[in-house]
Design a protein around this motif. Structure first.
Motif, PDB file in Angstrom:
ATOM      1  N   GLU A 186      28.201  17.758 -45.583  1.00 41.49           N
ATOM      2  CA  GLU A 186      26.959  17.141 -45.111  1.00 41.49           C
ATOM      3  C   GLU A 186      26.478  16.069 -46.086  1.00 41.49           C
ATOM      4  OE1 GLU A 186      25.061  20.999 -42.737  1.00 41.49           O
ATOM      5  OE2 GLU A 186      24.672  20.700 -44.880  1.00 41.49           O
ATOM      6  N   SER A 187      26.588  16.360 -47.375  1.00 43.77           N
ATOM      7  CA  SER A 187      26.173  15.411 -48.395  1.00 43.77           C
ATOM      8  C   SER A 187      27.024  14.145 -48.346  1.00 43.77           C
ATOM      9  CB  SER A 187      26.268  16.054 -49.778  1.00 43.77           C
ATOM     10  OG  SER A 187      25.817  15.173 -50.787  1.00 43.77           O
ATOM     11  N   ASN A 188      28.323  14.319 -48.156  1.00 45.29           N
ATOM     12  CA  ASN A 188      29.214  13.165 -48.033  1.00 45.29           C
ATOM     13  C   ASN A 188      28.834  12.305 -46.830  1.00 45.29           C
ATOM     14  OD1 ASN A 188      30.670  13.934 -50.278  1.00 45.29           O
ATOM     15  ND2 ASN A 188      32.360  14.834 -49.112  1.00 45.29           N
ATOM     16  N   TYR A 189      28.494  12.970 -45.717  1.00 46.98           N
ATOM     17  CA  TYR A 189      28.138  12.244 -44.505  1.00 46.98           C
ATOM     18  C   TYR A 189      26.866  11.424 -44.715  1.00 46.98           C
ATOM     19  CZ  TYR A 189      27.186  11.359 -39.548  1.00 46.98           C
ATOM     20  OH  TYR A 189      26.928  10.756 -38.330  1.00 46.98           O
ATOM     21  N   LEU A 190      25.884  12.010 -45.405  1.00 47.74           N
ATOM     22  CA  LEU A 190      24.658  11.274 -45.713  1.00 47.74           C
ATOM     23  C   LEU A 190      24.956  10.075 -46.605  1.00 47.74           C
ATOM     24  CD1 LEU A 190      22.218  14.264 -46.338  1.00 47.74           C
ATOM     25  CD2 LEU A 190      22.080  12.615 -44.453  1.00 47.74           C
ATOM     26  N   SER A 191      25.884  10.266 -47.531  1.00 49.19           N
ATOM     27  CA  SER A 191      26.287   9.155 -48.397  1.00 49.19           C
ATOM     28  C   SER A 191      26.925   8.035 -47.588  1.00 49.19           C
ATOM     29  CB  SER A 191      27.255   9.646 -49.480  1.00 49.19           C
ATOM     30  OG  SER A 191      27.669   8.592 -50.305  1.00 49.19           O
ATOM     31  N   VAL A 192      27.785   8.406 -46.636  1.00 49.71           N
ATOM     32  CA  VAL A 192      28.431   7.406 -45.775  1.00 49.71           C
ATOM     33  C   VAL A 192      27.373   6.606 -45.015  1.00 49.71           C
ATOM     34  CG1 VAL A 192      29.833   7.091 -43.703  1.00 49.71           C
ATOM     35  CG2 VAL A 192      30.645   8.577 -45.534  1.00 49.71           C
ATOM     36  N   ASP A 234      39.254   5.194 -46.423  1.00 49.50           N
ATOM     37  CA  ASP A 234      40.617   5.464 -45.967  1.00 49.50           C
ATOM     38  C   ASP A 234      41.625   4.536 -46.650  1.00 49.50           C
ATOM     39  OD1 ASP A 234      39.373   3.371 -44.611  1.00 49.50           O
ATOM     40  OD2 ASP A 234      40.490   3.697 -42.749  1.00 49.50           O
ATOM     41  N   VAL A 235      41.260   3.274 -46.817  1.00 51.01           N
ATOM     42  CA  VAL A 235      42.161   2.325 -47.475  1.00 51.01           C
ATOM     43  C   VAL A 235      42.336   2.677 -48.942  1.00 51.01           C
ATOM     44  CG1 VAL A 235      42.460  -0.091 -48.156  1.00 51.01           C
ATOM     45  CG2 VAL A 235      41.660   0.473 -45.855  1.00 51.01           C
ATOM     46  N   LEU A 236      41.237   3.028 -49.613  1.00 48.42           N
ATOM     47  CA  LEU A 236      41.324   3.407 -51.021  1.00 48.42           C
ATOM     48  C   LEU A 236      42.206   4.640 -51.203  1.00 48.42           C
ATOM     49  CD1 LEU A 236      37.630   2.887 -52.200  1.00 48.42           C
ATOM     50  CD2 LEU A 236      39.612   1.498 -52.814  1.00 48.42           C
ATOM     51  N   GLN A 237      42.047   5.622 -50.323  1.00 49.77           N
ATOM     52  CA  GLN A 237      42.847   6.842 -50.437  1.00 49.77           C
ATOM     53  C   GLN A 237      44.312   6.563 -50.136  1.00 49.77           C
ATOM     54  OE1 GLN A 237      40.999   9.985 -48.138  1.00 49.77           O
ATOM     55  NE2 GLN A 237      39.159  10.004 -49.417  1.00 49.77           N
ATOM     56  N   GLU A 238      44.572   5.738 -49.139  1.00 55.35           N
ATOM     57  CA  GLU A 238      45.964   5.386 -48.827  1.00 55.35           C
ATOM     58  C   GLU A 238      46.613   4.630 -49.983  1.00 55.35           C
ATOM     59  OE1 GLU A 238      45.696   3.144 -45.263  1.00 55.35           O
ATOM     60  OE2 GLU A 238      45.539   4.904 -43.942  1.00 55.35           O
ATOM     61  N   PRO A 244      44.300  10.072 -46.039  1.00 55.45           N
ATOM     62  CA  PRO A 244      42.853   9.955 -45.821  1.00 55.45           C
ATOM     63  C   PRO A 244      42.256  11.243 -45.270  1.00 55.45           C
ATOM     64  CG  PRO A 244      43.948   7.986 -45.059  1.00 55.45           C
ATOM     65  CD  PRO A 244      45.041   8.974 -45.385  1.00 55.45           C
ATOM     66  N   MET A 245      41.184  11.694 -45.898  1.00 54.94           N
ATOM     67  CA  MET A 245      40.483  12.913 -45.500  1.00 54.94           C
ATOM     68  C   MET A 245      39.045  12.544 -45.157  1.00 54.94           C
ATOM     69  SD  MET A 245      42.781  15.321 -45.852  1.00 54.94           S
ATOM     70  CE  MET A 245      41.838  16.830 -45.955  1.00 54.94           C
ATOM     71  N   PRO A 246      38.728  12.376 -43.874  1.00 55.53           N
ATOM     72  CA  PRO A 246      37.391  11.907 -43.479  1.00 55.53           C
ATOM     73  C   PRO A 246      36.252  12.745 -44.040  1.00 55.53           C
ATOM     74  CG  PRO A 246      38.892  11.762 -41.626  1.00 55.53           C
ATOM     75  CD  PRO A 246      39.640  12.472 -42.730  1.00 55.53           C
ATOM     76  N   ASP A 247      36.445  14.065 -44.174  1.00 52.00           N
ATOM     77  CA  ASP A 247      35.358  14.895 -44.694  1.00 52.00           C
ATOM     78  C   ASP A 247      35.015  14.559 -46.138  1.00 52.00           C
ATOM     79  OD1 ASP A 247      35.198  16.169 -42.291  1.00 52.00           O
ATOM     80  OD2 ASP A 247      36.206  18.016 -42.925  1.00 52.00           O
ATOM     81  N   SER A 248      35.952  13.907 -46.824  1.00 52.42           N
ATOM     82  CA  SER A 248      35.716  13.555 -48.226  1.00 52.42           C
ATOM     83  C   SER A 248      35.173  12.138 -48.381  1.00 52.42           C
ATOM     84  CB  SER A 248      37.007  13.679 -49.041  1.00 52.42           C
ATOM     85  OG  SER A 248      37.939  12.660 -48.674  1.00 52.42           O
ATOM     86  N   PHE A 249      35.071  11.397 -47.279  1.00 52.66           N
ATOM     87  CA  PHE A 249      34.585  10.016 -47.355  1.00 52.66           C
ATOM     88  C   PHE A 249      33.139  10.007 -47.851  1.00 52.66           C
ATOM     89  CE2 PHE A 249      37.472   8.101 -43.792  1.00 52.66           C
ATOM     90  CZ  PHE A 249      38.591   8.388 -44.565  1.00 52.66           C
ATOM     91  N   THR A 250      32.820   9.048 -48.711  1.00 53.54           N
ATOM     92  CA  THR A 250      31.452   8.876 -49.201  1.00 53.54           C
ATOM     93  C   THR A 250      30.907   7.482 -48.908  1.00 53.54           C
ATOM     94  OG1 THR A 250      32.270   8.232 -51.389  1.00 53.54           O
ATOM     95  CG2 THR A 250      31.725  10.576 -51.057  1.00 53.54           C
TER      96      THR A 250
END
Length: 281
Positions: A186-192, A234-238, A244-250
């Protein structure tokens, strides 16, 4: 972008000649921390480029001609944001604009939000209303991320100024409150949502600046779009060899970042940048 010979901002604090020693030598821990109070994180480029520096104190170095040019360019871009937002924010949001300060540093820095390393990318500290940026980041963008160009650099500054606008509007304090007790996902999603709104505000600035100063040239917007793509999670992780792990996106995916940048650019309207409302929050 036509910028030479134009007004520069007085709100620039250049610490680059101090080197990492001026930041107090924050060491390995500093390489992992952007904001000690847990606000919002910069673009973590360390998996791609390795350590930008070792975090150890070092003697300051004189500024090269390229360093001086970057400083002049950043000053002009900041002045543009001051003129645009001092007009747009009262008109569109009924809020007075307060100019932030841009701190240019080299290697590592101390802010009112804690210590940070250049490896963590540019960031905004709401505690002192300052933007922190190591201009070497632009070399990384151009040479290792494929996102060069002066307007790509201007987009980076405009994005951080977007966080300042969020702070003035009360968005950042509210998101901090919402993140208390939230799960990591949830925190990651708010950051996004926070980062995408800052991208949208950068787009608002770009179109308003184009109309006000006529300084944006053909190809400038493409540079900004390319930069937004390059710093997508996603580009940075690739590029770091990860799946790419969307749940980890910030910060949001490349597509999302480009979409919200363009939404702001096409509309020129702060009201079109409500990422939280669109998400049902």
């Amino acid at each position: 972008m036509e910028w030479r010979g134009r007004r520069g901002s007085r709100n620039v604090e250049d610490r680059r000649s101090m080197g990492a020693a001026g930041a107090g030598g924050i060491g390995v821990v500093g390489m992992l921390v952007v904001l000690a109070v847990g606000y919002f994180f910069g673009v973590d480029i360390s998996p791609i480029v390795g350590a930008v520096n070792d975090g150890q104190p070092r003697e300051g170095q004189p500024l090269s001609e390229e360093d001086q040019q970057w400083g002049e360019f950043m000053s002009v871009v900041l002045a543009d944001t001051e003129e645009v937002w001092s007009r747009v924010l009262p008109e569109q949001a009924g809020t007075d604009y307060v100019d932030p300060t841009l701190v240019l540093f080299r290697g590592a820095v101390q802010s009112a939000c804690g210590g940070a390393s250049a490896a963590m990318g540019p960031f905004y500290c709401p505690n002192d209303q300052k933007l922190y940026l190591d201009t070497d980041f632009f070399d990384v963008m151009a040479n290792r991320m494929g996102a060069g160009g002066d307007f790509a650099a201007a987009y980076v500054v405009a994005h951080e100024v977007g966080h300042h606008v969020q702070n003035l509007l009360g968005v950042l304090p509210e998101v901090t409150r919402m993140r208390q007790g939230a799960s990591e996902e949830e925190s990651n999603y708010l950051s996004v949502l926070t980062e995408l709104q800052a991208d949208c505000f950068a787009g608002v600035w770009a179109t308003q600046a184009s109309q006000q100063f006529g300084a944006i040239e053909e190809g400038d917007l493409a540079e900004a779009q390319n930069a937004a793509r390059a710093v997508g999670d996603d580009v940075l992780q690739e590029n770091a060899g990860r799946t790419p792990m969307p749940d980890s996106f910030t910060h949001g995916s490349a597509d999302q970042r480009q979409e919200w940048l363009m939404r702001g650019f096409r509309s020129g309207d702060v009201g079109q940048c409500d990422t939280f409302g669109e998400a049902g929050l």
